[in-house]
Design a protein around this motif. Structure first.
Motif, PDB file in Angstrom:
ATOM      1  N   LEU A 162     -24.930  -4.756  12.675  1.00 36.29           N
ATOM      2  CA  LEU A 162     -26.088  -4.198  11.973  1.00 36.29           C
ATOM      3  C   LEU A 162     -26.578  -2.930  12.667  1.00 36.29           C
ATOM      4  O   LEU A 162     -27.008  -1.985  12.011  1.00 36.29           O
ATOM      5  CB  LEU A 162     -27.207  -5.240  11.894  1.00 36.29           C
ATOM      6  CG  LEU A 162     -26.956  -6.410  10.934  1.00 36.29           C
ATOM      7  CD1 LEU A 162     -27.963  -7.527  11.162  1.00 36.29           C
ATOM      8  CD2 LEU A 162     -26.998  -5.955   9.476  1.00 36.29           C
ATOM      9  N   ALA A 163     -26.513  -2.914  14.013  1.00 40.93           N
ATOM     10  CA  ALA A 163     -27.006  -1.763  14.767  1.00 40.93           C
ATOM     11  C   ALA A 163     -25.904  -0.750  15.069  1.00 40.93           C
ATOM     12  O   ALA A 163     -26.168   0.281  15.696  1.00 40.93           O
ATOM     13  CB  ALA A 163     -27.653  -2.238  16.072  1.00 40.93           C
ATOM     14  N   GLY A 164     -24.667  -1.034  14.654  1.00 42.26           N
ATOM     15  CA  GLY A 164     -23.560  -0.093  14.831  1.00 42.26           C
ATOM     16  C   GLY A 164     -23.093   0.068  16.271  1.00 42.26           C
ATOM     17  O   GLY A 164     -22.461   1.065  16.612  1.00 42.26           O
ATOM     18  N   SER A 220       0.832  -1.205   0.000  1.00 39.45           N
ATOM     19  CA  SER A 220       0.000   0.000   0.000  1.00 39.45           C
ATOM     20  C   SER A 220       0.869   1.259   0.000  1.00 39.45           C
ATOM     21  O   SER A 220       1.874   1.310   0.722  1.00 39.45           O
ATOM     22  CB  SER A 220      -0.903  -0.004   1.242  1.00 39.45           C
ATOM     23  OG  SER A 220      -1.539   1.237   1.378  1.00 39.45           O
ATOM     24  N   PRO A 221       0.490   2.263  -0.757  1.00 42.32           N
ATOM     25  CA  PRO A 221       1.252   3.520  -0.746  1.00 42.32           C
ATOM     26  C   PRO A 221       0.869   4.439   0.428  1.00 42.32           C
ATOM     27  O   PRO A 221       1.353   5.558   0.509  1.00 42.32           O
ATOM     28  CB  PRO A 221       0.881   4.164  -2.082  1.00 42.32           C
ATOM     29  CG  PRO A 221      -0.488   3.660  -2.365  1.00 42.32           C
ATOM     30  CD  PRO A 221      -0.584   2.279  -1.766  1.00 42.32           C
ATOM     31  N   TYR A 222      -0.005   3.988   1.283  1.00 44.45           N
ATOM     32  CA  TYR A 222      -0.366   4.768   2.481  1.00 44.45           C
ATOM     33  C   TYR A 222      -0.688   3.789   3.593  1.00 44.45           C
ATOM     34  O   TYR A 222      -0.873   2.599   3.349  1.00 44.45           O
ATOM     35  CB  TYR A 222      -1.565   5.687   2.210  1.00 44.45           C
ATOM     36  CG  TYR A 222      -2.827   4.961   1.844  1.00 44.45           C
ATOM     37  CD1 TYR A 222      -3.776   4.655   2.813  1.00 44.45           C
ATOM     38  CD2 TYR A 222      -3.076   4.560   0.529  1.00 44.45           C
ATOM     39  CE1 TYR A 222      -4.930   3.972   2.489  1.00 44.45           C
ATOM     40  CE2 TYR A 222      -4.232   3.882   0.203  1.00 44.45           C
ATOM     41  CZ  TYR A 222      -5.154   3.591   1.183  1.00 44.45           C
ATOM     42  OH  TYR A 222      -6.300   2.918   0.859  1.00 44.45           O
ATOM     43  N   ASP A 267     -10.884  11.570  12.697  1.00 46.99           N
ATOM     44  CA  ASP A 267      -9.933  11.482  11.592  1.00 46.99           C
ATOM     45  C   ASP A 267     -10.532  12.181  10.377  1.00 46.99           C
ATOM     46  O   ASP A 267     -11.530  11.716   9.822  1.00 46.99           O
ATOM     47  CB  ASP A 267      -9.646  10.009  11.258  1.00 46.99           C
ATOM     48  CG  ASP A 267      -8.681   9.880  10.095  1.00 46.99           C
ATOM     49  OD1 ASP A 267      -8.019  10.877   9.750  1.00 46.99           O
ATOM     50  OD2 ASP A 267      -8.591   8.773   9.526  1.00 46.99           O
ATOM     51  N   SER A 279     -20.899  -0.007   5.427  1.00 46.56           N
ATOM     52  CA  SER A 279     -21.797   0.467   6.486  1.00 46.56           C
ATOM     53  C   SER A 279     -21.668  -0.381   7.749  1.00 46.56           C
ATOM     54  O   SER A 279     -22.322  -0.112   8.755  1.00 46.56           O
ATOM     55  CB  SER A 279     -23.251   0.459   6.004  1.00 46.56           C
ATOM     56  OG  SER A 279     -23.768  -0.856   5.989  1.00 46.56           O
ATOM     57  N   TYR A 310     -19.630   1.889  15.546  1.00 44.94           N
ATOM     58  CA  TYR A 310     -19.342   2.343  14.183  1.00 44.94           C
ATOM     59  C   TYR A 310     -19.074   3.852  14.235  1.00 44.94           C
ATOM     60  O   TYR A 310     -19.901   4.612  14.737  1.00 44.94           O
ATOM     61  CB  TYR A 310     -20.538   2.039  13.268  1.00 44.94           C
ATOM     62  CG  TYR A 310     -20.268   2.376  11.814  1.00 44.94           C
ATOM     63  CD1 TYR A 310     -19.747   1.428  10.953  1.00 44.94           C
ATOM     64  CD2 TYR A 310     -20.518   3.649  11.321  1.00 44.94           C
ATOM     65  CE1 TYR A 310     -19.482   1.731   9.625  1.00 44.94           C
ATOM     66  CE2 TYR A 310     -20.256   3.968  10.000  1.00 44.94           C
ATOM     67  CZ  TYR A 310     -19.743   2.999   9.153  1.00 44.94           C
ATOM     68  OH  TYR A 310     -19.477   3.309   7.852  1.00 44.94           O
ATOM     69  N   ASP A 355     -11.626  10.163   7.200  1.00 42.96           N
ATOM     70  CA  ASP A 355     -12.777   9.256   7.136  1.00 42.96           C
ATOM     71  C   ASP A 355     -14.025  10.022   7.563  1.00 42.96           C
ATOM     72  O   ASP A 355     -14.192  10.335   8.746  1.00 42.96           O
ATOM     73  CB  ASP A 355     -12.547   8.051   8.055  1.00 42.96           C
ATOM     74  CG  ASP A 355     -13.767   7.130   8.122  1.00 42.96           C
ATOM     75  OD1 ASP A 355     -14.726   7.343   7.352  1.00 42.96           O
ATOM     76  OD2 ASP A 355     -13.765   6.202   8.957  1.00 42.96           O
ATOM     77  N   SER A 356     -14.911  10.299   6.600  1.00 41.72           N
ATOM     78  CA  SER A 356     -16.093  11.108   6.920  1.00 41.72           C
ATOM     79  C   SER A 356     -17.105  10.336   7.762  1.00 41.72           C
ATOM     80  O   SER A 356     -18.027  10.930   8.317  1.00 41.72           O
ATOM     81  CB  SER A 356     -16.763  11.608   5.640  1.00 41.72           C
ATOM     82  OG  SER A 356     -17.289  10.516   4.921  1.00 41.72           O
ATOM     83  N   THR A 357     -16.953   9.008   7.890  1.00 39.32           N
ATOM     84  CA  THR A 357     -17.869   8.246   8.746  1.00 39.32           C
ATOM     85  C   THR A 357     -17.335   8.126  10.170  1.00 39.32           C
ATOM     86  O   THR A 357     -17.968   7.504  11.021  1.00 39.32           O
ATOM     87  CB  THR A 357     -18.135   6.828   8.195  1.00 39.32           C
ATOM     88  OG1 THR A 357     -16.915   6.075   8.224  1.00 39.32           O
ATOM     89  CG2 THR A 357     -18.681   6.872   6.790  1.00 39.32           C
ATOM     90  N   CYS A 358     -16.169   8.700  10.416  1.00 45.64           N
ATOM     91  CA  CYS A 358     -15.589   8.656  11.763  1.00 45.64           C
ATOM     92  C   CYS A 358     -16.097   9.879  12.534  1.00 45.64           C
ATOM     93  O   CYS A 358     -15.991  11.005  12.059  1.00 45.64           O
ATOM     94  CB  CYS A 358     -14.065   8.685  11.653  1.00 45.64           C
ATOM     95  SG  CYS A 358     -13.222   8.481  13.224  1.00 45.64           S
ATOM     96  N   GLU A 359     -16.673   9.631  13.706  1.00 48.12           N
ATOM     97  CA  GLU A 359     -17.267  10.724  14.479  1.00 48.12           C
ATOM     98  C   GLU A 359     -16.196  11.678  15.003  1.00 48.12           C
ATOM     99  O   GLU A 359     -15.084  11.255  15.344  1.00 48.12           O
ATOM    100  CB  GLU A 359     -18.034  10.157  15.678  1.00 48.12           C
ATOM    101  CG  GLU A 359     -19.267   9.361  15.288  1.00 48.12           C
ATOM    102  CD  GLU A 359     -20.525  10.214  15.213  1.00 48.12           C
ATOM    103  OE1 GLU A 359     -20.444  11.427  15.500  1.00 48.12           O
ATOM    104  OE2 GLU A 359     -21.578   9.659  14.873  1.00 48.12           O
ATOM    105  N   ALA A 360     -16.551  12.958  15.061  1.00 45.47           N
ATOM    106  CA  ALA A 360     -15.619  13.973  15.572  1.00 45.47           C
ATOM    107  C   ALA A 360     -15.638  13.963  17.098  1.00 45.47           C
ATOM    108  O   ALA A 360     -16.173  14.874  17.739  1.00 45.47           O
ATOM    109  CB  ALA A 360     -16.002  15.340  15.024  1.00 45.47           C
TER     110      ALA A 360
END
Lengths: 100, 462
Positions: free
Chosen positions: B413-415, B81-83, B214, B189, B175, B217-222
């Motif tokens: 499924l419920a995160g 991987s390059p990252y 982060d 998801s 999640y 990753d837009s799905t990572c909570e702030a």
């Protein structure tokens, strides 16, 4: 819900996946078994009342639209099977077949 | 540990232990490469880091700069991987040593680590059995004592199920708690990076380091990193629900006995325990096996021989290149799931399968909300219906394999956050108990686990 050999071949074409003729009978049987198993959720009355479940933050956050340095440790020439002068090398597109 | 010499010693000892555990086929990194990298990492590690010198093994679907990332697949053989994943970068910043890449079911699709292009991983206590999956390599290395902690990933229980089979602690965070940047996508998801540890504390402190916001990753909570709770004196004030649907009549008797004992201990620790109901539990596995393959069929479309990994040549045109590369590069379980996913998303079947599965997912998530809204803090269940099963036992019947995840897929499924910890043994094989928490309340779940871990006879027969 069982599937036929022809349906498996059609789905394989949609998925851009070669399926070996020898494995086709077992694959057809296994896919039928999986689809019969998952179809049991059809027995539950459809509900439009449950609040839709969306994992993650309520709203998509965007990064600032800024030009930044190349974030990768190395470029695509080291990743790709064939790469020259900034382009990925691939065979010609060929005749696009009808899957209908 | 803060002396650079100690980090070097830790690196060398970890490499020795991993190489001694070679028979498990749990680590995919060649010994020479592992030793060389560990020496370099120990010299570069930050002495002030909270994990300074701690060896952490990484599942092979999490991108690293030091080692290849194959996802247990022939289609990514030799891929570098390059990252690197944000979780890996955070571990390194905390001074941890990345001790190679671990075997897994191809792209995380499996429950036994038998679906790896690099051979099956073995159970650390019984080589005729599986270590669970898909993160079986990381679990086996931690259980064998080769490393104190490891990273895995979960789409449908792939950390908790192998943790249960191998007798260690496995945590799947909420999640959005840990960045997915650099985790190779399977079911976007559902996917989360999780952690293994030999103790609740080891697993929790690694989780604390890798958690938090982060921008990549837009799905990572702030949110800030997870705060580590202290070990509680008692569980006074905790209300723990026991969902009746997780104790079916055909549950293995030893698993039931171990759970009954753990529930008794939770009560003795001061928790109020009450029976609850999650009525849609029986539909969780079929729901999962529609949504996950559907997302996988889309995510795995990128592996086509044009940009990544090996190309299976000889094709005269582009589509033939795609088909031959994918047909030869993917293993049987991945091919099955891509086909099922394509089928359930195809015209004429979408409403009956995918749309219905999304509705069912909402009902399953609602079940949890209903229970937590009635004052329950945590749920306690068995992690798996049986201890580790024999290798090959479920290979011919995919549905039988899928059903081994029956108690773990609901949290994905419920995160929700969930974890497995050892609560007993039967004939030498570990049994895991599962705690499921409320979203972003991992600290409460870990607190209860600390308390239970101190009193439960994890090595004793159930």
């Amino acid at each position: 819900m069982s599937v036929t050999r022809e349906e498996v071949l059609k789905i394989a074409r949609l998925a851009e996946l070669d399926v070996d003729e020898d494995t086709l009978p077992v694959l057809t049987e296994q896919m039928s078994r999986i689809l019969e198993f998952v179809a049991q959720i059809g027995a539950v009355p459809a509900s439009e009342t449950a609040k839709p479940f969306v994992p993650g933050p309520d709203a998509v956050r965007f990064r600032p639209d800024e030009v930044r340095p190349w974030p990768l440790a190395f470029g695509p020439s080291e990743l790709a099977p064939a790469f020259r002068s900034g382009f990925f090398l691939v065979p010609k597109l060929g005749q696009f077949e009808e899957d209908g | 540990m803060s002396d650079p010499g100690e980090a070097l010693a830790s690196a060398k000892a970890a490499a020795d232990r991993i190489i001694r555990a070679k028979r498990l086929n749990a680590c995919l990194t060649p010994p020479k490469e592992l030793r060389q990298s560990l020496t370099k990492q120990a010299q570069a590690a930050h002495p002030s880091g909270v994990l300074y010198g701690m060896p952490v093994a990484i599942k092979d679907n999490i991108c690293t700069l030091e080692f290849t990332t194959t996802c247990g697949s022939k289609i990514l053989e030799g891929y570098r991987s390059p990252y690197e994943a944000t979780a890996v970068a955070k571990l390194k910043a905390a001074g941890a040593l990345i001790t190679g890449k671990t075997n897994c079911d191809e792209f995380g699709m499996g429950s036994s680590t038998e679906h790896s292009a690099y051979g099956r991983a073995l159970h650390p206590f019984d080589k005729t059995r599986v270590p669970g999956g898909s993160s079986g390599g990381s679990a086996a290395l931690v259980a064998a004592g080769a490393v104190p902690a490891g990273l895995g990933s979960e789409t449908g229980g792939s950390v908790r199920q192998p943790a249960s089979f191998c007798g260690i602690v496995g945590i799947k965070p909420t999640y959005g708690r840990v960045s997915r940047y650099g985790l190779v996508a399977f079911g976007s998801s559902l996917d989360q990076i999780g952690v293994f540890g030999r103790s609740v504390h080891d697993a929790a402190r690694v989780l604390s380091v890798i958690s938090g916001r982060d921008p990549k990753d837009s799905t990572c909570e702030a949110r800030d990193s997870l705060r580590l709770p202290t070990v509680p004196e008692s569980l006074q004030g905790f209300v723990i629900g026991v969902p009746k649907e997780y104790f079916p009549p055909d549950l293995a008797p030893a698993v039931r006995r171990a759970c009954d004992r753990a529930i008794r201990l939770l009560k003795e620790l001061g928790a109020a325990v009450r029976e609850v109901s999650l009525p849609h539990t029986q539909y969780a596995v079929p729901t999962y096996y529609i949504i996950a393959p559907a997302e996988a069929s889309s995510n795995l479309a990128r592996y086509d021989g044009a940009r990544y990994g090996p190309r299976f040549n000889g094709a005269l045109d582009m589509r033939a290149l795609y088909r031959s590369t994918r047909g030869e590069g993917f293993g049987p379980e991945v091919r099955r799931r891509i086909l099922v996913g394509t089928y359930v998303l195809s015209s004429g079947y979408y409403d009956a399968y995918y749309r219905r599965a999304q509705q069912m997912r909402a009902l399953i998530a609602q079940d949890f909300r209903n229970v937590f809204d009635r004052g329950v803090d945590l749920l306690f269940t068995p992690t798996t219906p049986t201890p580790a099963f024999k290798a090959g036992e479920k290979l011919a019947d995919p549905v039988a394999m899928y059903l081994s995840d029956i108690f773990v897929v609901t949290a994905n499924l419920a995160g929700l956050p969930a974890m497995s910890l050892p609560i007993g043994r039967v004939k030498g094989l570990p049994i895991g108990g599962q705690l499921i928490g409320q979203a972003f309340l991992e600290d409460e779940m870990i607190e209860a686990a600390y308390a239970l871990e101190r009193v439960v006879p994890a090595a004793g027969d159930a």
